[in-house]
Design an enzyme around this catalytic site. Structure first.
Site, PDB file in Angstrom:
ATOM      1  N   ALA A 117      -3.716   7.853  -5.081  1.00 33.91           N
ATOM      2  CA  ALA A 117      -2.361   7.308  -5.246  1.00 33.91           C
ATOM      3  C   ALA A 117      -2.520   5.857  -5.695  1.00 33.91           C
ATOM      4  O   ALA A 117      -2.908   4.989  -4.908  1.00 33.91           O
ATOM      5  CB  ALA A 117      -1.601   7.398  -3.929  1.00 33.91           C
ATOM      6  N   GLY A 149       0.822  -1.204   0.000  1.00 34.51           N
ATOM      7  CA  GLY A 149       0.000   0.000   0.000  1.00 34.51           C
ATOM      8  C   GLY A 149       0.852   1.247   0.000  1.00 34.51           C
ATOM      9  O   GLY A 149       2.062   1.192  -0.196  1.00 34.51           O
ATOM     10  N   ASN A 150       0.207   2.375   0.214  1.00 37.94           N
ATOM     11  CA  ASN A 150       0.937   3.640   0.299  1.00 37.94           C
ATOM     12  C   ASN A 150       0.274   4.506   1.364  1.00 37.94           C
ATOM     13  O   ASN A 150      -0.759   4.143   1.915  1.00 37.94           O
ATOM     14  CB  ASN A 150       0.978   4.331  -1.069  1.00 37.94           C
ATOM     15  CG  ASN A 150      -0.408   4.678  -1.566  1.00 37.94           C
ATOM     16  OD1 ASN A 150      -1.080   5.553  -1.022  1.00 37.94           O
ATOM     17  ND2 ASN A 150      -0.863   3.970  -2.594  1.00 37.94           N
ATOM     18  N   ARG A 151       0.873   5.643   1.650  1.00 34.40           N
ATOM     19  CA  ARG A 151       0.431   6.435   2.804  1.00 34.40           C
ATOM     20  C   ARG A 151      -0.648   7.469   2.484  1.00 34.40           C
ATOM     21  O   ARG A 151      -0.965   8.291   3.334  1.00 34.40           O
ATOM     22  CB  ARG A 151       1.650   7.126   3.436  1.00 34.40           C
ATOM     23  CG  ARG A 151       2.565   6.138   4.153  1.00 34.40           C
ATOM     24  CD  ARG A 151       3.763   6.830   4.748  1.00 34.40           C
ATOM     25  NE  ARG A 151       3.371   7.950   5.596  1.00 34.40           N
ATOM     26  CZ  ARG A 151       4.152   8.956   5.925  1.00 34.40           C
ATOM     27  NH1 ARG A 151       5.387   9.000   5.463  1.00 34.40           N
ATOM     28  NH2 ARG A 151       3.728   9.920   6.698  1.00 34.40           N
ATOM     29  N   SER A 152      -1.209   7.410   1.293  1.00 33.42           N
ATOM     30  CA  SER A 152      -2.265   8.384   0.990  1.00 33.42           C
ATOM     31  C   SER A 152      -3.461   8.194   1.920  1.00 33.42           C
ATOM     32  O   SER A 152      -3.985   7.091   2.051  1.00 33.42           O
ATOM     33  CB  SER A 152      -2.712   8.220  -0.466  1.00 33.42           C
ATOM     34  OG  SER A 152      -3.805   9.075  -0.707  1.00 33.42           O
TER      35      SER A 152
END
Ligand code: C5P
Length: 235
Positions: free
Chosen positions: A102, A29-32
């Protein structure tokens, strides 16, 4: 209530960050947080737009304020593939598209159908094989309908504002969007905070807006730029 200068405008907004499964219990995943995109959806609805918000893994605390607005329909999505399918379905009915999500550039080639257990391969760290995801934004630009305004986002880790602008200009050329919202991100800035700083570039690479403030204030300035692109033919 703010001026209804986007009355009747049909918009598609994507927000949040996609999650690409590794196995049934893990993901890349990502931090958005989805805050900036959710703020765009909320601000647009308050100005009269009819918004479909594709929400990729956004916390309910972020969505709560959007959910109560009459002009927004929230559609939850998980992976980039789900986001792509939902975006394609919604794009045809949208006069303006804001791609704030994102999207994972890569997904796991073959997610395991069971939990990967370290006791099944003691001392052997697994290797994750990735494959590239399609660029959803580029696909939407390729298949755009007449008069559609398409806005991309570029979140960049940079050393200077010059570098931010330079990366933005290159991304603009690659994506073919009408507007590109560029912001600097890092360990401390951009993603999870309530504040943001954006540069908005038009298709010619001109900086049309430079704005800083709460994500809601920033969203309104971005929507001003969208409104400007639509000129007076908003119907
Ligand atoms: O190339 P980069 O990921 O920085 O581009 C960011 C912009 O492209 C964002 O608007 C994002 O939503 C979109 N994007 C996309 N599909 C991808 C990757 C990015 O639509 N696979």
């Amino acid at each position: 209530a703010p001026e209804q200068d986007l009355a009747g405008l049909r918009m598609l907004v994507t927000a949040g960050g996609t999650r690409e499964p590794i196995d049934p219990v893990r993901y890349l995943g990502n931090r958005s947080s989805g805050r900036q995109g959710a703020a765009v959806a909320a601000a647009a609805a308050l100005r009269g737009a009819k918004v479909v918000l594709l929400a990729a893994n956004i916390d309910e605390s972020v969505l709560a304020g959007v959910r109560e607005l009459a002009g927004v329909r929230i559609v939850p999505v998980g992976t980039a593939a789900e986001l792509e399918e939902a975006a394609r379905a919604a794009a045809a009915g949208a006069r303006a598209i804001v791609m704030a999500a994102a999207v994972a550039d890569y997904r796991i080639a073959a997610p395991a159908d069971h939990k990967i257990r370290k006791e099944d391969a003691p001392g052997q760290a697994p290797t994750l094989t990735l494959v590239e995801n399609p660029d959803i934004l580029v696909g939407l630009v390729r298949d755009r309908i007449a008069d559609q305004i398409i806005v991309g986002f570029a979140a960049e880790t940079v050393e200077s504002e010059d570098e931010l602008l330079e990366r933005g200009l290159r991304k603009l050329a690659r994506k073919g969007v009408d507007l590109l919202a560029v912001n600097a991100v890092g360990w401390e800035t951009g993603f999870e905070s309530g504040e943001n700083e954006l540069l908005v570039l038009d298709a010619d690479g001109h900086v049309v807006t430079r704005t800083a403030g709460s994500k809601r204030q920033v969203a309104d300035r971005l929507l001003d730029a969208v409104r400007e692109e639509l000129r007076d033919d908003l119907t």
